[in-house]
Write an enzyme that holds these catalytic residues in place. Structure first.
Site, short mmCIF file in Angstrom:
data_model
loop_
_atom_site.label_atom_id
_atom_site.label_comp_id
_atom_site.label_asym_id
_atom_site.label_seq_id
_atom_site.Cartn_x
_atom_site.Cartn_y
_atom_site.Cartn_z
N ARG A 62 -12.27 -16.01 -5.06
CA ARG A 62 -11.87 -15.46 -3.75
C ARG A 62 -10.91 -16.40 -3.04
O ARG A 62 -10.09 -15.99 -2.21
CB ARG A 62 -13.11 -15.17 -2.88
CG ARG A 62 -12.76 -14.66 -1.48
CD ARG A 62 -13.93 -14.00 -0.77
NE ARG A 62 -15.14 -14.77 -0.81
CZ ARG A 62 -15.38 -15.89 -0.10
NH1 ARG A 62 -14.47 -16.36 0.72
NH2 ARG A 62 -16.51 -16.52 -0.23
N TYR A 115 3.00 4.96 7.27
CA TYR A 115 1.97 5.53 6.39
C TYR A 115 0.76 5.87 7.26
O TYR A 115 0.34 5.06 8.09
CB TYR A 115 1.63 4.50 5.31
CG TYR A 115 0.45 4.92 4.46
CD1 TYR A 115 0.42 6.16 3.82
CD2 TYR A 115 -0.63 4.07 4.29
CE1 TYR A 115 -0.65 6.52 3.04
CE2 TYR A 115 -1.72 4.44 3.52
CZ TYR A 115 -1.73 5.68 2.89
OH TYR A 115 -2.80 6.05 2.13
N ASP A 187 7.07 -3.66 6.40
CA ASP A 187 6.46 -3.04 5.22
C ASP A 187 7.61 -2.63 4.31
O ASP A 187 8.37 -1.71 4.63
CB ASP A 187 5.60 -1.84 5.65
CG ASP A 187 4.87 -1.21 4.46
OD1 ASP A 187 5.41 -1.26 3.34
OD2 ASP A 187 3.78 -0.64 4.66
N LYS A 212 2.64 0.82 -5.56
CA LYS A 212 3.78 1.72 -5.67
C LYS A 212 4.82 1.19 -6.65
O LYS A 212 4.50 0.96 -7.79
CB LYS A 212 4.33 1.96 -4.26
CG LYS A 212 3.25 2.32 -3.24
CD LYS A 212 2.62 3.67 -3.54
CE LYS A 212 1.24 3.91 -2.95
NZ LYS A 212 0.88 3.36 -1.70
N1 LCS Z 1 2.37 1.01 3.16
C1 LCS Z 1 3.04 2.11 2.76
C2 LCS Z 1 4.46 2.31 3.16
C3 LCS Z 1 2.38 3.04 1.96
O1 LCS Z 1 3.06 4.12 1.55
C4 LCS Z 1 1.02 2.84 1.60
C5 LCS Z 1 0.27 3.81 0.76
C6 LCS Z 1 0.37 1.69 2.07
C7 LCS Z 1 1.08 0.80 2.83
C8 LCS Z 1 -1.07 1.38 1.74
O2 LCS Z 1 -1.17 0.93 0.44
P1 LCS Z 1 -2.49 1.09 -0.49
O3 LCS Z 1 -3.63 0.52 0.29
O4 LCS Z 1 -2.67 2.54 -0.73
O5 LCS Z 1 -2.15 0.29 -1.68
N2 LCS Z 1 0.91 5.05 0.65
C9 LCS Z 1 0.42 6.11 0.07
C10 LCS Z 1 1.08 7.36 0.09
O6 LCS Z 1 2.11 7.62 0.69
N3 LCS Z 1 0.39 8.22 -0.62
O7 LCS Z 1 -0.79 7.67 -1.08
C11 LCS Z 1 -0.83 6.28 -0.68
#
Ligand code: LCS
Length: 398
Positions: A62, A115, A187, A212
């Site tokens: 951790r 998001y 972001d 992503k």
């Molecule tokens: N930031 C952006 C711009 C995102 O599109 C997402 C997830 C996150 C942060 C969060 O990331 P995660 O915790 O899911 O790794 N976006 C998603 C979307 O547009 N569709 O499903 C997940």
């Protein structure tokens, strides 16, 4: 906190070579998975020295793990930053950043299109801790300036935004934040460090959903924060380690495998996206298309300046609004109806009822997330197959 790979190396080279073990064990070319929760100390004195910070070396996963560390170095190199902090998910990166930098009675300004869950954290969770928040259209820098308060500590932007593809000037946002003695966090999930490096344009922090483009294969979740400043690094590292939303070594290893082909995947997906944006713009069933690479995008010139390419995300409206959109989503055969984005396979979804359903309808409308908006994450398939699939599904709309 030393930069390990020369800043002069190009992104395609960094993607393949950045992030190695300091001491390879057998001359291995791939970083091994150190699947261990804890690390033995050679002596009681050495254990105490590691805990006090006098001696380097791993203690407990951790708190740090070599496989995770290699991925952190890789992202830091790609973002041209000094250090990365890997997190369990993208949301963990975002919430760790907020918990590290904001105190009771501080004020946060963020983009009004984000998001969905990020927006919900800002609107509903941070106020529980006495943190004030304002959401504004950060693509209009005047709006940011007007929302500024004496206690504003952090400006948080997504550019391009999910799902409306609005672009905010990183240099402009950084100038405002710094003039007021505050920080700018970006972001960078939609662009990926291959196409946009916010730290080079004045941002203080970058966050990613590595789920992503960086991982790129729709098979792992993960997140990352990248910084340049040692103090900021220590502050966030402390909160991340204490609150425990750290990354697991196997997850890190899988994501690192994906990083190596980020430039290749991004080039291919982007080439498809440019062509699909043009195809959709001319399609009789499509009412509008938003893609930063199209000359009619409101921030097309800005995107050209601050990005090395326009990426592979786009959104569009179809004839008959929501009903037309449902027909499209229910009739694609090759393109997958799923949330998430940035994988080698193309994904299509409806933000108002899916990724952004948690955002209240009035807020969605203000942010331009129309009920008719369909989001497409363009993958690496053959362009002609993608075009044919969209064409046959769109033509089912009466
Ligand atoms: N930031 C952006 C711009 C995102 O599109 C997402 C997830 C996150 C942060 C969060 O990331 P995660 O915790 O899911 O790794 N976006 C998603 C979307 O547009 N569709 O499903 C997940």
């Amino acid at each position: 906190m030393e930069k390990k790979l020369g800043a002069t190396l190009k992104q395609a080279t960094k993607a393949i070579h950045a992030g190695c073990l300091e001491r390879p064990v057998y001359g291995e070319v791939s970083v091994p998975i150190f699947q261990t929760s804890t690390f033995a100390f050679p002596s009681a004195e050495e254990g105490a020295a590691r805990f006090s910070g006098e001696a380097p070396g791993y203690i407990y996963t951790r708190m740090g793990n070599p496989t995770v560390h290699a991925l952190e170095d890789s992202l830091a190199a790609l973002e041209n930053g000094r250090a990365g902090l890997a997190t369990a998910t993208g949301m963990a990166a975002i919430t760790t950043l907020f918990l590290s930098l904001l105190n009771h009675q501080d004020h946060l300004i963020a983009s009004d299109c984000l998001y969905g869950p990020t927006e919900v954290v800002i609107e509903s969770e941070l106020p529980r801790f006495g943190i004030e928040t304002s959401l504004v259209d950060t693509s209009k820098l005047d709006a940011v300036e007007q929302a500024w308060r004496p206690n504003t500590r952090l400006l948080y932007i997504e550019t391009p935004t999910n799902p409306t593809m609005k672009v905010t000037s990183i240099r402009g946002a950084a100038a405002i934040a710094h003039r007021h003695g505050a920080l700018l966090a970006v972001d960078n999930t939609f662009a990926s460090p291959y196409l946009q490096r916010p730290l080079e344009q004045g941002a203080d922090l970058v966050v990613h959903s590595l789920t992503k483009y960086v991982n790129g294969h729709s098979d792992v979740v993960g997140g990352m924060i990248v910084v340049n400043d040692e103090q900021l690094y220590r502050k966030i590292k402390r909160v991340l380690t204490l609150f425990g939303s750290t990354m697991d070594p196997h997850q890190a290893w899988l994501i690192h495998r994906g990083v190596r082909t980020l430039p290749l995947r991004m080039e291919r997906a982007q080439e498809n996206a440019v062509r699909l944006a043009e195809f959709l713009s001319g399609h009789p069933k499509v009412t509008w298309v938003r893609y930063p690479g199209l000359p009619d995008h409101p921030q097309h010139d800005l995107a050209r300046k601050q990005m090395d390419g326009f990426g592979a995300m786009l959104c569009f409206g179809v004839q008959q609004g929501l009903e037309g959109g449902k027909i499209l989503l229910n009739n694609v055969r090759l393109i997958t109806l799923a949330v998430s984005l940035g994988g080698v396979e193309s994904l299509i979804e409806h933000p108002a009822s899916m990724t952004h359903a948690s955002v209240p309808p009035a807020k969605r409308a203000e942010a331009g997330i129309l009920d008719e908006l369909v989001r497409l994450s363009v993958g690496c398939e053959d362009f002609a197959d993608l075009r044919a699939d969209l064409d046959q599904a769109l033509n089912k709309i009466p």
